[in-house]
Design a protein around this motif. Structure first.
Motif, PDB file in Angstrom:
ATOM      1  N   LEU A 198      31.126  19.016  63.812  1.00  0.00           N
ATOM      2  CA  LEU A 198      31.957  20.108  63.302  1.00  0.00           C
ATOM      3  C   LEU A 198      33.379  19.971  63.854  1.00  0.00           C
ATOM      4  CD1 LEU A 198      29.200  22.745  63.802  1.00  0.00           C
ATOM      5  CD2 LEU A 198      30.433  22.483  61.635  1.00  0.00           C
ATOM      6  N   PRO A 199      34.364  20.610  63.233  1.00  0.00           N
ATOM      7  CA  PRO A 199      35.754  20.446  63.687  1.00  0.00           C
ATOM      8  C   PRO A 199      35.961  20.749  65.168  1.00  0.00           C
ATOM      9  CG  PRO A 199      35.708  21.534  61.558  1.00  0.00           C
ATOM     10  CD  PRO A 199      34.277  21.425  62.016  1.00  0.00           C
ATOM     11  N   TRP A 200      35.294  21.788  65.688  1.00  0.00           N
ATOM     12  CA  TRP A 200      35.496  22.150  67.089  1.00  0.00           C
ATOM     13  C   TRP A 200      34.642  21.315  68.044  1.00  0.00           C
ATOM     14  CZ3 TRP A 200      33.569  25.348  63.293  1.00  0.00           C
ATOM     15  CH2 TRP A 200      32.206  25.602  63.309  1.00  0.00           C
ATOM     16  N   GLN A 201      33.895  20.354  67.501  1.00  0.00           N
ATOM     17  CA  GLN A 201      33.067  19.497  68.348  1.00  0.00           C
ATOM     18  C   GLN A 201      33.674  18.103  68.530  1.00  0.00           C
ATOM     19  OE1 GLN A 201      29.298  19.608  66.264  1.00  0.00           O
ATOM     20  NE2 GLN A 201      28.596  21.392  67.435  1.00  0.00           N
ATOM     21  N   ILE A 215      30.520  12.044  76.156  1.00  0.00           N
ATOM     22  CA  ILE A 215      31.362  12.495  75.052  1.00  0.00           C
ATOM     23  C   ILE A 215      30.547  12.433  73.755  1.00  0.00           C
ATOM     24  CG2 ILE A 215      33.475  12.107  73.744  1.00  0.00           C
ATOM     25  CD1 ILE A 215      33.927  13.109  76.575  1.00  0.00           C
ATOM     26  N   PHE A 216      30.541  13.522  73.028  1.00  0.00           N
ATOM     27  CA  PHE A 216      29.821  13.584  71.756  1.00  0.00           C
ATOM     28  C   PHE A 216      30.687  12.914  70.687  1.00  0.00           C
ATOM     29  CE2 PHE A 216      28.202  16.160  68.025  1.00  0.00           C
ATOM     30  CZ  PHE A 216      26.944  15.580  68.017  1.00  0.00           C
ATOM     31  N   ASP A 217      30.528  11.594  70.581  1.00  0.00           N
ATOM     32  CA  ASP A 217      31.372  10.827  69.674  1.00  0.00           C
ATOM     33  C   ASP A 217      30.662   9.531  69.305  1.00  0.00           C
ATOM     34  OD1 ASP A 217      33.524  10.289  68.080  1.00  0.00           O
ATOM     35  OD2 ASP A 217      34.845   9.640  69.700  1.00  0.00           O
ATOM     36  N   SER A 218      31.036   8.975  68.171  1.00  0.00           N
ATOM     37  CA  SER A 218      30.417   7.751  67.690  1.00  0.00           C
ATOM     38  C   SER A 218      31.295   7.150  66.597  1.00  0.00           C
ATOM     39  CB  SER A 218      29.015   8.054  67.131  1.00  0.00           C
ATOM     40  OG  SER A 218      28.482   6.944  66.445  1.00  0.00           O
ATOM     41  N   ASP A 219      31.045   5.897  66.259  1.00  0.00           N
ATOM     42  CA  ASP A 219      31.718   5.275  65.118  1.00  0.00           C
ATOM     43  C   ASP A 219      31.036   5.647  63.806  1.00  0.00           C
ATOM     44  OD1 ASP A 219      33.559   4.007  66.758  1.00  0.00           O
ATOM     45  OD2 ASP A 219      32.292   2.239  67.016  1.00  0.00           O
ATOM     46  N   LYS A 220      29.859   6.289  63.913  1.00  0.00           N
ATOM     47  CA  LYS A 220      29.083   6.660  62.725  1.00  0.00           C
ATOM     48  C   LYS A 220      29.007   8.195  62.667  1.00  0.00           C
ATOM     49  CE  LYS A 220      26.279   2.599  63.776  1.00  0.00           C
ATOM     50  NZ  LYS A 220      24.937   2.143  64.219  1.00  0.00           N
ATOM     51  N   ILE A 221      29.981   8.791  61.996  1.00  0.00           N
ATOM     52  CA  ILE A 221      30.115  10.240  62.021  1.00  0.00           C
ATOM     53  C   ILE A 221      30.116  10.817  60.609  1.00  0.00           C
ATOM     54  CG2 ILE A 221      31.714  12.145  62.550  1.00  0.00           C
ATOM     55  CD1 ILE A 221      32.609  10.630  64.979  1.00  0.00           C
ATOM     56  N   LEU A 222      29.383  11.925  60.453  1.00  0.00           N
ATOM     57  CA  LEU A 222      29.509  12.755  59.258  1.00  0.00           C
ATOM     58  C   LEU A 222      30.213  14.038  59.695  1.00  0.00           C
ATOM     59  CD1 LEU A 222      28.978  13.667  56.349  1.00  0.00           C
ATOM     60  CD2 LEU A 222      26.759  14.540  57.117  1.00  0.00           C
ATOM     61  N   ARG A 223      31.400  14.277  59.156  1.00  0.00           N
ATOM     62  CA  ARG A 223      32.155  15.475  59.512  1.00  0.00           C
ATOM     63  C   ARG A 223      31.882  16.573  58.480  1.00  0.00           C
ATOM     64  NH1 ARG A 223      35.551  14.020  63.549  1.00  0.00           N
ATOM     65  NH2 ARG A 223      36.165  11.824  63.656  1.00  0.00           N
ATOM     66  N   ALA A 230      26.245  21.702  58.861  1.00  0.00           N
ATOM     67  CA  ALA A 230      25.793  20.808  59.928  1.00  0.00           C
ATOM     68  C   ALA A 230      24.280  20.877  60.083  1.00  0.00           C
ATOM     69  CB  ALA A 230      26.480  21.172  61.237  1.00  0.00           C
ATOM     70  N   ILE A 231      23.744  22.096  60.074  1.00  0.00           N
ATOM     71  CA  ILE A 231      22.288  22.262  60.214  1.00  0.00           C
ATOM     72  C   ILE A 231      21.561  21.597  59.049  1.00  0.00           C
ATOM     73  CG2 ILE A 231      20.415  23.956  60.195  1.00  0.00           C
ATOM     74  CD1 ILE A 231      22.341  25.867  61.686  1.00  0.00           C
ATOM     75  N   ILE A 240      22.176  13.000  64.327  1.00  0.00           N
ATOM     76  CA  ILE A 240      21.973  13.943  65.432  1.00  0.00           C
ATOM     77  C   ILE A 240      23.094  14.982  65.417  1.00  0.00           C
ATOM     78  CG2 ILE A 240      21.858  14.159  67.954  1.00  0.00           C
ATOM     79  CD1 ILE A 240      20.855  11.253  68.016  1.00  0.00           C
ATOM     80  N   GLY A 241      22.711  16.233  65.630  1.00  0.00           N
ATOM     81  CA  GLY A 241      23.695  17.307  65.656  1.00  0.00           C
ATOM     82  C   GLY A 241      23.669  18.060  66.972  1.00  0.00           C
ATOM     83  N   LEU A 242      24.759  18.782  67.233  1.00  0.00           N
ATOM     84  CA  LEU A 242      24.893  19.610  68.427  1.00  0.00           C
ATOM     85  C   LEU A 242      24.914  21.057  67.959  1.00  0.00           C
ATOM     86  CD1 LEU A 242      25.375  19.551  71.536  1.00  0.00           C
ATOM     87  CD2 LEU A 242      27.830  19.511  71.030  1.00  0.00           C
TER      88      LEU A 242
END
Length: 306
Positions: A198-201, A215-223, A230-231, A240-242
């Protein structure tokens, strides 16, 4: 133990004490209460004498609360609020709340929290005309003619009154179908997985059990731009989601989602109810805030905030 007459005297002394704290001086409190300055001073001195503690350190320019004074100030404020609520309840017997009530909240609060509470209020006060606006954007109360805005996260730039409601946790979750086809998940491999963000993540900090940060980050991201999106994306097996556990309890209980790396959590995020009222909230809005706190506490299994 105070006898009954002393209890009656104590309650009014506490109301005078609350007025002194709010006004910042004996003179201003005396004017507000219609007493003389000496009478207000006597009320406070008698209160200190009855309790056997000093409540205020007095100087020519200001009043400073002692530790005991700070504790009593909180209780005195609660007493004033209780009296106000009691009077409003009695008045409501003559004139129940009615008309427009406008509330905004993030999408994730809709199903299990805000909508059921508003439904309860509509049952109690049939003449209400509620308007609910669910959005993950922060809307200006005055610009959008809103009574209450449920908001998550720091409110540093807000010019409105903020009532603390509770805190949201953040846990890592994924669908079984994703976990079945993906490589094993560990703190070392998390950055190699598909993540739903999500934007704030963006580059959110995760804390491991031993205090190590990730850090919650990756090269493979769905924004995505909403918590509901997100859910749903994570439920579909995208990655994977937070997520705050309060919003995915049913999915976790049913096995639709599984917690990943339970020793790792995101930051706690505070939840507030914002309003622009300068004095006490109208009765129906106070009811909403009170029940919002209670519902939040019940679902997060935490003690309600006062």
């Amino acid at each position: 133990m105070f006898i009954k007459n002393e209890q009656r005297r104590l309650s009014y002394q506490m109301l005078v004490f609350d007025e002194v704290i709010n006004k910042g001086s004996f003179t201003a409190a005396a004017e507000a209460l219609g007493h003389t300055k000496s009478a207000v001073s006597q009320y406070i001195s008698q209160l200190e004498s009855d309790l056997g503690v000093r409540l205020l350190n007095r100087s020519t320019r200001q009043l400073n609360l002692t530790l005991a004074g700070q504790k009593l100030a909180k209780r005195s404020e609660q007493l004033v609020d209780l009296l106000s609520v009691t009077l409003d309840e009695l008045k409501s017997l003559e004139q129940a709340p009615h008309g427009r009530v406008s509330i905004t909240a993030p999408h994730a609060f809709e199903r299990s929290i805000v909508t059921p509470l508003v439904a309860e209020l509509c049952y109690e006060y049939p003449n209400l005309t509620p308007e609910l606006l669910f959005t993950d954007e922060r809307l200006d109360l005055l610009a959008h003619k809103l009574d209450i805005a449920v908001s998550v996260g720091p409110q540093k730039d807000s010019n409105y009154n903020a009532i603390a409601i509770g805190n949201l946790d953040s846990i890592l979750v994924a669908a079984p179908r994703y976990l079945a086809r993906a490589k094993p998940v560990s703190s070392l491999t998390l950055a190699e997985h598909h993540l739903v963000i999500l934007p704030w993540q963006h580059r959110a900090v995760l804390t491991a059990g031993l205090g190590d940060n990730l850090i919650f980050d990756s090269d493979k991201i769905l924004r995505v731009n909403t918590s509901i999106s997100a859910i749903n994306s994570v439920k579909s097996g995208v990655g994977i989601g937070l997520m705050p556990s309060i919003f995915i309890k049913d999915e976790l209980d049913s096995g639709v989602l599984q917690r990943v790396l339970p020793e790792i959590e995101g930051e706690m995020r505070a939840v507030y109810a914002l309003h622009s009222y300068q004095k006490q909230l109208p009765l129906v809005l106070r009811r909403f805030v009170e029940r919002l706190k209670l519902a939040f506490a019940q679902q997060t299994k935490m003690k309600p905030l006062v």
